[in-house]
Design a protein around this motif. Structure first.
Motif, PDB file in Angstrom:
ATOM      1  N   GLY A 135     -13.778   7.192   7.256  1.00 41.82           N
ATOM      2  CA  GLY A 135     -14.384   6.239   8.176  1.00 41.82           C
ATOM      3  C   GLY A 135     -15.478   5.399   7.556  1.00 41.82           C
ATOM      4  N   ASP A 136     -16.097   5.879   6.463  1.00 39.91           N
ATOM      5  CA  ASP A 136     -17.125   5.086   5.785  1.00 39.91           C
ATOM      6  C   ASP A 136     -16.537   4.225   4.670  1.00 39.91           C
ATOM      7  N   TYR A 137     -15.218   4.110   4.644  1.00 40.70           N
ATOM      8  CA  TYR A 137     -14.464   3.257   3.722  1.00 40.70           C
ATOM      9  C   TYR A 137     -14.414   3.790   2.291  1.00 40.70           C
TER      10      TYR A 137
ATOM     11  N   TYR B  89       0.853  -1.188   0.000  1.00 36.07           N
ATOM     12  CA  TYR B  89       0.000   0.000   0.000  1.00 36.07           C
ATOM     13  C   TYR B  89       0.887   1.236   0.000  1.00 36.07           C
ATOM     14  N   HIS B  90       0.707   2.103  -0.999  1.00 36.83           N
ATOM     15  CA  HIS B  90       1.523   3.313  -1.115  1.00 36.83           C
ATOM     16  C   HIS B  90       0.899   4.427  -0.287  1.00 36.83           C
ATOM     17  N   GLN B  91       1.651   4.933   0.682  1.00 39.60           N
ATOM     18  CA  GLN B  91       1.125   5.969   1.565  1.00 39.60           C
ATOM     19  C   GLN B  91       0.973   7.316   0.867  1.00 39.60           C
ATOM     20  N   GLY B  92       1.500   7.436  -0.339  1.00 37.98           N
ATOM     21  CA  GLY B  92       1.307   8.653  -1.112  1.00 37.98           C
ATOM     22  C   GLY B  92       0.032   8.648  -1.927  1.00 37.98           C
ATOM     23  N   GLY B  93      -0.793   7.605  -1.756  1.00 38.92           N
ATOM     24  CA  GLY B  93      -2.062   7.532  -2.465  1.00 38.92           C
ATOM     25  C   GLY B  93      -3.160   8.268  -1.723  1.00 38.92           C
ATOM     26  N   PHE B  94      -4.377   7.766  -1.828  1.00 34.30           N
ATOM     27  CA  PHE B  94      -5.535   8.434  -1.238  1.00 34.30           C
ATOM     28  C   PHE B  94      -5.969   7.719   0.034  1.00 34.30           C
ATOM     29  N   ARG B  95      -6.196   8.498   1.068  1.00 37.97           N
ATOM     30  CA  ARG B  95      -6.636   7.970   2.356  1.00 37.97           C
ATOM     31  C   ARG B  95      -8.128   7.635   2.298  1.00 37.97           C
ATOM     32  N   ARG B  96      -8.487   6.561   2.981  1.00 33.86           N
ATOM     33  CA  ARG B  96      -9.900   6.214   3.091  1.00 33.86           C
ATOM     34  C   ARG B  96     -10.498   6.903   4.313  1.00 33.86           C
TER      35      ARG B  96
ATOM     36  N   ASP C 203      -4.444   0.316  12.349  1.00 29.81           N
ATOM     37  CA  ASP C 203      -4.579   0.541  10.910  1.00 29.81           C
ATOM     38  C   ASP C 203      -5.634   1.612  10.640  1.00 29.81           C
ATOM     39  N   ARG C 204      -6.767   1.514  11.325  1.00 27.64           N
ATOM     40  CA  ARG C 204      -7.831   2.500  11.122  1.00 27.64           C
ATOM     41  C   ARG C 204      -7.360   3.896  11.512  1.00 27.64           C
ATOM     42  N   GLU C 205      -6.613   3.995  12.597  1.00 30.80           N
ATOM     43  CA  GLU C 205      -6.112   5.291  13.034  1.00 30.80           C
ATOM     44  C   GLU C 205      -5.128   5.866  12.022  1.00 30.80           C
ATOM     45  N   GLY C 206      -4.289   5.001  11.464  1.00 35.17           N
ATOM     46  CA  GLY C 206      -3.252   5.486  10.562  1.00 35.17           C
ATOM     47  C   GLY C 206      -3.701   5.705   9.138  1.00 35.17           C
ATOM     48  N   TYR C 207      -4.628   4.857   8.659  1.00 31.26           N
ATOM     49  CA  TYR C 207      -4.999   4.889   7.244  1.00 31.26           C
ATOM     50  C   TYR C 207      -6.451   5.268   7.001  1.00 31.26           C
ATOM     51  N   GLY C 208      -7.221   5.499   8.061  1.00 29.51           N
ATOM     52  CA  GLY C 208      -8.597   5.950   7.905  1.00 29.51           C
ATOM     53  C   GLY C 208      -9.632   4.858   7.982  1.00 29.51           C
TER      54      GLY C 208
ATOM     55  N   SER D 168       3.848   0.531   2.546  1.00 25.44           N
ATOM     56  CA  SER D 168       3.635  -0.299   3.723  1.00 25.44           C
ATOM     57  C   SER D 168       3.028  -1.635   3.322  1.00 25.44           C
ATOM     58  N   VAL D 169       3.029  -2.552   4.272  1.00 25.61           N
ATOM     59  CA  VAL D 169       2.308  -3.818   4.141  1.00 25.61           C
ATOM     60  C   VAL D 169       1.026  -3.699   4.955  1.00 25.61           C
ATOM     61  N   ARG D 170      -0.093  -4.109   4.355  1.00 26.57           N
ATOM     62  CA  ARG D 170      -1.368  -4.097   5.079  1.00 26.57           C
ATOM     63  C   ARG D 170      -2.130  -5.386   4.791  1.00 26.57           C
TER      64      ARG D 170
END
Length: 725
Positions: free
Chosen positions: A39-41, A30-37, A414-419, A357-359
């Motif tokens: 809370g509604d995914y 998962y590229h952290q430079g992409g788009f964050r999700r 994961d939710r805290e860091g990636y949404g 990252s790995v997710r």
């Protein structure tokens, strides 16, 4: 049919397990430079943040792909920051209108038709002076959130979207999956490769930086594939201090940069190979190289990933950084279900790609998933496994639960860091009793047979939510204010007795804190006040606080949950408890009410007092379960009528609800609510092998089987007798 109850239950269980075998989470890059999700995914496709210098009128394409097991229509939701056109598999399916563009807070539901296999999804956004991009993704994240994968062969398997550079004209030919990024004619981001300079500084340096003294780990599998007497030779060089371990045993250590050459005994099979690197502040180079690793197969050994990661072919995983002296031990880092303590927010695994990252992701439909229908499904499998001596069923259940609970802390991190977490989507985002109580109760039942990794922490967190966070009325009764749908707000559902009270009873039993029992008891008394229909001795499905009244519709499964849950409560509550007589009388009143409504074929109906509604399997199963338990425990006065109801109900289900392959029919799908019975009768149909019913069918069968066995043995103090012994 009584003689064949174990065979019937085994067939149903075998079909379910065969259709949903054990399968772990899938790990993706998962590229952290992409788009964050969010809370509604859904994905926040904020292009203003990506292209701050884009000019009004320019276009940016956002491109992803989605897998489907079949032709289907999927519901997605879009909020527009700017004008957008949506394409699926090369066809335009949506173009925004003025009001959607002017009011970005308004969500538009967009159904998309997908084919079997991979489906291209492309959004073309236009830059304006007031916004650029939008929010797009799944609508029903509580059930099965969609995650999109990056298209193009260059990044096969990674999660997330690609976005293009801004362009002045729209494309004459749209990109499609299978193309390389170069073949599309556009430059795509986030960036894919390291620069030449970054490639030369060492893996630890390019992944983690070297601004401060730090420790980092790399982990691979050393797999000896040819036995023999010759040693395995590991040789290479390193920048910075390096220590190497095989299965936790140190095999090399040096406090400064250098070369290494190590001969290891040739031991056939895989071993954990761990490299611990340490650097001082300001060092430009930090990393290590293992020579001949790519050509080692000819020498009878190889390196392979410790866990496959889709989207990255590298054989090493990396984690860090840690302050020197505070790092975890090499034995403790060879796991994928742990967030490692770095003294701050915690760290997990990375791969050797820029900002990647790995997710873990849940891509199974059932195994490893946490939701309330699966909670009761697994409870059924657990109990028949125990009663029929099928340890494999018990282990299947415990492994499924353990997969969720062992990753519980990771899911929250994961939710805290990636949404939004790629696993445990309900457990990591609890905002209703549906999210936690049913599965949590099964967790506690499984923990009675032995510890489950992460189980107690998860149970404590669920108890905290129910006690301290779940909305309540002034009298303490649970009701729904928030949730995943507008329909569920400001309501009380009789279903929620199952989503709460069995867990509270088991948790009170586990902790010895009877205040949880008091809470469960109060829920039954309060729900009775709002939902009980005394003239029929049954329950209304929902109380609507906006309208100030109950619906008056006795939905079958909702009533089943009430009686099933009350049966569970009475099975734990001590015989001398001051509230037991009142609750036992309520149980008997309900049993009488339901008995009068049993249908001609032995099944109860979808709307209990509407014989013109279909015969429904899950409520029938719960009434069978509660009656059989009541007969066994001596709770029912004049039990002969209830014994006959159990027989008729089970025989009716074996004729109409269960086939010879173990398929289960007639289980109502998940419901909304209505003030008219026609919604339940006509709109709320049944689904083959729906998990709202499989587990409770198993529970009904095993309870009827135990009842019959005890009657045959004469161990029930009752005038009733078994028809077959």
């Amino acid at each position: 049919m009584y003689d064949s109850i174990p065979d019937i239950l085994t067939t149903v269980a075998q079909r379910y397990i065969g259709d949903h075998p054990k399968h772990s989470f899938l790990f993706r890059a998962y590229h952290q430079g992409g788009f964050r999700r969010l809370g509604d995914y859904r994905y926040d496709l904020n292009l203003d943040a990506k292209w701050k210098k884009a000019r009004a009128g320019q276009y940016v394409y956002v491109w992803g792909k989605l897998w489907s097991q079949q032709e289907a229509t999927l519901n997605t939701g879009l909020n527009c920051y700017s004008p957008v056109t949506v394409y699926v598999n090369g066809e335009e399916i949506f173009k925004s209108e003025l009001l959607q563009e002017l009011f970005p807070e308004r969500r538009t539901q967009i159904p998309i038709s997908v084919k079997y296999g991979w489906n291209d999804v492309l959004l073309c956004f236009v830059k304006t002076e007031v916004g650029f991009g939008g929010i797009f993704g799944t609508v029903s994240f509580k059930n099965f959130p969609l995650h999109f994968l990056t298209p193009c062969v260059d990044r096969q398997g990674q999660e997330g979207w690609l976005y293009s550079e801004p362009v002045d004209e729209t494309l004459s030919s749209l990109p499609r999956d299978g193309m390389t990024e170069e073949e599309t004619g556009l430059s795509w981001y986030p960036r894919r490769d390291w620069t030449e300079g970054e490639k030369n500084v060492g893996a630890f340096a390019r992944i983690f930086g070297t601004e401060q003294p730090a420790v980092a780990y790399a982990w691979s599998k050393l797999d000896v594939i040819q036995p023999g007497s010759s040693p395995v030779l590991l040789q290479g060089k390193h920048e910075g201090a390096l220590t190497l371990y095989v299965d936790g045993k140190e095999i090399y250590s040096a406090g400064q940069s250098g070369n290494f050459r190590i001969e290891l005994p040739r031991r056939y099979g895989p071993s954990d190979l761990v490299a611990k690197g340490e650097t001082k502040a300001g060092s430009e180079l930090w990393g290590f190289t293992l020579e001949d690793a790519k050509d080692s197969t000819a020498k009878g050994w190889r390196l392979r990933p410790p866990h496959p990661v889709a989207g990255c072919p590298d054989v090493w995983l990396y984690t860090g950084v840690f302050s020197p002296g505070s790092e975890p031990s090499p034995q403790d880092i060879v796991v994928t279900d742990t967030v490692f303590d770095d003294g701050a927010q915690g760290v997990y695994w990375h791969v050797d790609l820029p900002e990647t990252s790995v997710r873990p992701y849940l891509e199974n439909t059932h195994y490893g998933k946490w939701n309330y229908p699966l909670g009761v499904t697994l409870l059924g499998l657990l109990q028949i496994g125990q009663e029929l001596g099928r340890d494999d069923y018990v282990q299947y259940v415990r492994d499924h639960i353990g997969l969720s609970t062992s990753f519980d802390r990771y899911g929250l991190w994961d939710r805290e860091g990636y949404g939004a977490a790629g696993i445990n989507n309900q457990l990591s985002a609890i905002d209703s009793l549906d999210d936690c109580g049913s599965f949590g109760s099964t967790l506690l039942a499984a923990m009675e047979l032995g510890d489950i990794r992460g189980g107690r922490d998860t149970a404590d967190r669920i108890a905290g939510y129910i006690t301290d966070e779940q909305e309540r009325l002034d009298d303490g009764a649970f009701y729904r204010v928030r949730g995943s749908g507008e329909m569920r707000q400001e309501t009380m559902w009789c279903d929620d007795l199952y989503m709460s009270t069995p867990f509270l009873m088991r948790y009170g039993q586990l902790t010895g804190d009877t205040s949880y029992w008091d809470d469960a008891i109060n829920q039954f008394l309060m729900f009775r006040k709002y939902l009980y229909i005394p003239e029929q001795q049954i329950m209304s499905h929902v109380y609507d606080f906006v309208r100030g009244r109950a619906t008056g519709i006795p939905w079958g499964r909702g009533n089943g949950w009430v009686l099933f849950s009350l049966t569970e409560l009475l099975s734990i509550l001590p015989s001398d408890h001051v509230k037991r007589p009142e609750l036992l009388n309520f149980y008997r009143d309900l049993c009488q009410g339901y008995l009068a409504l049993q249908g001609e074929n032995g099944l109860w109906h979808q709307v209990l007092n509407r014989p013109d509604s279909y015969e429904e399997t899950s409520c029938t199963s719960m009434f069978i379960y509660a009656y059989a338990r009541g007969i066994r425990e001596g709770w029912l006065k004049q039990p002969e009528a209830y014994l006959d109801a159990v027989r008729r109900g089970w025989e009716g289900m074996t004729r109409l609800s269960i086939d010879y392959k173990g398929n289960v029919y007639g289980v109502c799908r998940g419901s909304g609510y209505s003030f008219t019975a026609l919604y339940y009768r006509d709109d709320l149909g049944w689904i083959l092998n729906d998990t709202h019913g499989i587990g409770i069918v198993l529970l009904a069968g095993i309870e009827a089987y135990k009842m019959n066995q005890q009657l045959c043995e004469g161990s029930i103090d009752s005038s009733v007798t078994a028809a077959q012994c």
